[in-house]
Scaffold this active site. Structure first.
Site, PDB file in Angstrom:
ATOM      1  N   LYS A  81       7.417  46.828  48.292  1.00 35.71           N
ATOM      2  CA  LYS A  81       6.145  46.109  48.149  1.00 35.71           C
ATOM      3  C   LYS A  81       6.417  44.613  48.294  1.00 35.71           C
ATOM      4  CE  LYS A  81       2.230  45.709  44.938  1.00 35.71           C
ATOM      5  NZ  LYS A  81       1.681  46.242  43.680  1.00 35.71           N
ATOM      6  N   SER A 155      -2.819  48.441  43.858  1.00 32.26           N
ATOM      7  CA  SER A 155      -2.533  47.400  44.819  1.00 32.26           C
ATOM      8  C   SER A 155      -1.365  47.750  45.744  1.00 32.26           C
ATOM      9  CB  SER A 155      -2.236  46.097  44.082  1.00 32.26           C
ATOM     10  OG  SER A 155      -1.016  46.173  43.359  1.00 32.26           O
ATOM     11  N   SER A 179      -1.649  50.171  39.662  1.00 30.31           N
ATOM     12  CA  SER A 179      -1.399  49.691  41.023  1.00 30.31           C
ATOM     13  C   SER A 179      -0.422  50.536  41.834  1.00 30.31           C
ATOM     14  CB  SER A 179      -0.888  48.251  40.997  1.00 30.31           C
ATOM     15  OG  SER A 179      -1.917  47.377  40.635  1.00 30.31           O
TER      16      SER A 179
END
Length: 193
Positions: A81, A155, A179
């Site tokens: 990420k 996210s 997330s």
């Protein structure tokens, strides 16, 4: 197991078995997965930064001459990420103005590299990891891997897509209020916090 079969089955035991049999090398698999990721990226916006073959080479060269049995994650592709650092690759947190190039990788990334894993790139996210639908990024919204008209969840949208679309065996994500778990669940995966 052939490269074509392996491209649709990145379970860790399948990848390891292919390497042990000698039917596929890490270099063959990682470069084929990079091509697959590059082809998917315009539709899914899963990567903010996809490592190029020259950037992948040091990771692949580090595996050459090593014993598979000595590295638990030998040649396993993973994604990161883009709010987690990979040395020499920009970290943006999905904000161009925030971008910086770290000199050192995050501790977890260093540990995975030491175990033989190979990074594919930095994945898209809701900007600054503040969202749960995967559509709040200037790098493009991430559609669901199963039904493109639905959101991927966020996210950690790009991290879930990297696994769901078969370009990484696993992905690093972050999770405060869901997330990591939300995009995992919405893309038929398991997310762990």
């Amino acid at each position: 197991m052939s490269l074509e079969v392996l491209l649709s089955d990145l379970r860790l035991d399948s990848v390891r078995a292919a390497y042990e049999s000698g039917s596929v090398t890490p270099r063959q698999l990682i470069l084929a997965l990079r091509e697959k990721a590059a082809a998917l990226n315009p539709q899914y916006h899963l990567f903010i930064y996809l490592l190029n073959p020259c950037e992948l080479d040091p990771y692949l060269a580090a595996l050459e001459g090593r014993e598979i049995k000595d590295l638990p994650l030998y040649g396993i592709p993973f994604s990161i990420k883009d709010n987690i650092d990979l040395a020499g690759v920009p970290t943006t947190a999905a904000c161009v103005a925030y971008s910086y190039k770290p000199k050192r990788s995050a501790t977890i990334v260093e540990q995975l590299l030491a175990l033989g894993a190979v990074p594919m790139g930095k994945t898209n996210l809701d900007q600054f990891a503040t969202g749960l639908n995967g559509s709040r990024s200037p790098y493009g919204a991430c559609p669901n891997s199963v039904l493109k008209e639905y959101p991927s969840g966020g996210s950690s949208s790009g991290s879930s897509l990297a696994v769901a679309l078969g370009v990484s065996g696993f992905s690093l994500a972050t999770d405060t209020a869901g997330s990591g778990r939300v995009p995992a669940a919405l893309n038929n995966l398991v997310g762990m916090k």
